[in-house]
Design a protein around this motif. Structure first.
Motif: not given
Length: 536
Positions: A400-413
């Motif tokens: 249940g731990v949130p893990i950042n995604l390494d994607t362009p969409e993630a980076k711009q958020i």
């Protein structure tokens, strides 16, 4: 031995703790349309219709000048739209963000407060500034409003709320600092391996390692090697305090006596001075306008062997990954080398609070401000404001731990996420599962283990300064000039010729005390004695 009344404060800060992240920048890039559609988020709260009179709630927002090319502006992006859709719209409130440059936040805030044009919610990390506002009558007393409209806020911020009390009134809402580890030392493990040297675990071993880096240049820098980087007074405390005589230091001393007068502090600076004269630290350290950027550049360029930045800074500022891109065999490891004679590793850690959130007394929207912060403290809103949109910018792991995604969409958020969930400094999952909070603060999933170990190292034998809720008038008066003086002191003391060190140290400390240090010390001593007079 560390004084027994102080030893109890030297605890591992695994449960709570720069980052630190709220004090530093993360600079991903890229943008897509999907980041600006908060209504589609499966974290969205169910709107509750309201018939209240429409109002505009203004909220301060740091402009860190780190918006990636093509990304939406910080005042109109996924986070701000989520806030408006899920808090503003149901409550008939327009939430408007007022930007303030991060590098000038205190100066700009003072101007706004003096002209009665400050936003309804303002914040700062500078305690003397808060004390000044509270003492001058510029802040609303939030205690009764929190009792009425902030039940969830009180639950989440239970560890930090007491630090917003001044003279018995709740003039500030201190954000909860999730990770209290303040600084961690990192070293090039691949350099150690090349020299067949162990990880240093004492101050003397660290010195010998730095000398080996200088003499043998394992990074093949062509003589450009900087064995130990990131030299400023804040980040040098673990090293300097390994020389303190802790048997002579009480909690009252920690609160009232400036570090410059602590027993052994002079020896710590003498050690740094010798490192400088031996060419083991950056000879141009005093010229850096931003120590973090200077260290990052030196690390990424492969010329820095070790440094003591903010805990986990190499990951959340991205320069460990950039170092690996430049040199795939490069490896950083977190260490805790600075030790006292009895084997302790004392170092300051952050208190349970981070930024101070305040509502100016002139604000007509005190209730709305507290309602907003209370809404923010709901678990689903914390998750959205710190992580964005599930499946787009983050995923939940099996725990249940949130893990950042390494994607362009993630980076711009996510490049500026820490400035929207302002009640928290650091990623937050649960008040009861500190390990999950630590794992959530692994800004890059590729360096999760590195992050956990850096927090552990920065928490070992760490202590916090005792709390006193009495505003210190001398601190309000002299804080700015003393902070600037410390920069000058470090430069003159560390760069002095070896034969001139004693005079340089004594002269600088004398000047510091005369220009306000003594006044602050004496007032703090009285405030501490009064605050703790009924405690044994």
């Amino acid at each position: 031995m560390i004084h027994k009344s102080v030893h109890t404060t030297l605890t591992v800060a695994m449960a709570s703790c720069l980052v630190l992240t709220a004090c530093s920048s993360n600079t991903p890039s890229g943008t897509t349309e999907s980041s600006t559609t908060p209504a589609a988020s499966n974290n969205a709260a169910t709107p509750t219709p309201t018939t209240s009179k429409p109002i505009t709630l203004t909220v301060e927002l740091f402009d860190r000048a780190n918006t990636p090319a093509g990304a939406p502006p910080i005042t109109d992006n996924f986070m701000t739209q989520y806030i408006q859709e899920n808090f503003g719209k149901p409550n008939n409130i327009t939430v408007k963000f007022v930007t303030v440059p991060r590098s000038e936040e205190v100066k700009k805030l003072n101007v706004l407060m003096a002209s009665d044009s400050a936003p309804d919610i303002v914040f700062t990390y500078d305690k003397p500034t808060v004390q000044n506002y509270a003492q001058s009558g510029g802040l609303a007393d939030l205690g009764p409003v929190i009792d009425k409209f902030g039940p969830q806020l009180k639950k989440v911020l239970a560890p930090s709320l007491p630090d917003g009390m001044f003279n018995g009134k709740q003039y500030a809402i201190p954000a909860l600092r999730v990770i209290q580890a303040q600084t961690t030392t990192f070293i090039r493990k691949d350099w150690l391996d090349k020299l067949n040297m162990p990880v240093p675990t004492t101050t003397d071993q660290f010195l010998q390692t730095m000398k080996a880096f200088k003499e043998k240049d394992p990074g093949n820098t062509g003589g450009k090697v900087i064995p130990y980087s990131y030299i400023d007074i804040f980040h040098m405390q673990p090293l300097i305090q390994s020389f303190w005589d802790w048997s002579k230091i009480t909690p009252a001393d920690l609160y009232a006596t400036p570090n410059w007068e602590q027993p052994g502090n002079k020896d710590g600076l003498k050690f740094l001075n010798q490192m400088y004269n031996d060419g083991l630290i950056d000879k141009d350290f005093a010229l850096a306008s931003d120590f973090s950027q200077a260290f990052a550049q030196q690390m990424v360029n492969g010329i820095a062997g070790a440094g003591t930045p903010n805990t986990n800074e190499p990951v959340y500022n991205g320069y460990y990954s950039n170092l690996k891109k430049n040199n795939p065999s490069a490896e950083l490891v977190a260490i805790d080398p600075f030790s006292t004679k009895d084997g302790k590793h004392p170092k300051p850690k952050y208190p349970a609070y981070g930024a101070y959130l305040m509502v100016p007394k002139s604000s007509p929207n005190v209730e709305a401000a507290v309602k907003y912060l209370n809404w923010m403290s709901e678990p689903k809103n914390v998750l959205a404001l710190q992580n964005g949109k599930e499946g787009v910018s983050y995923k939940l792991d099996s725990n249940g731990v949130p893990i950042n995604l390494d994607t362009p969409e993630a980076k711009q958020i996510l490049y500026n996420y820490y400035d929207y969930a302002i009640i928290l400094n650091g990623k937050y999952v649960s008040p009861d599962e500190p390990q999950k909070n630590i794992e959530a603060n692994a800004a890059d999933p590729n360096f999760k283990d590195f992050t956990v170990k850096s927090i552990q190292a920065g928490s070992n034998d760490a202590y916090t300064i005792p709390r006193v809720d009495t505003p210190i008038q001398a601190e309000v008066k002299y804080a700015t000039i003393l902070k600037e003086k410390e920069k000058e002191m470090l430069t003159k003391i560390v760069t002095a010729k070896t034969a001139d060190f004693n005079k340089a140290y004594d002269d600088q400390v004398k000047a510091y005390m005369e220009m306000g240090g003594t006044a602050v010390k004496e007032e703090k001593k009285k405030a501490y004695a009064e605050f703790y007079k009924d405690q044994k």
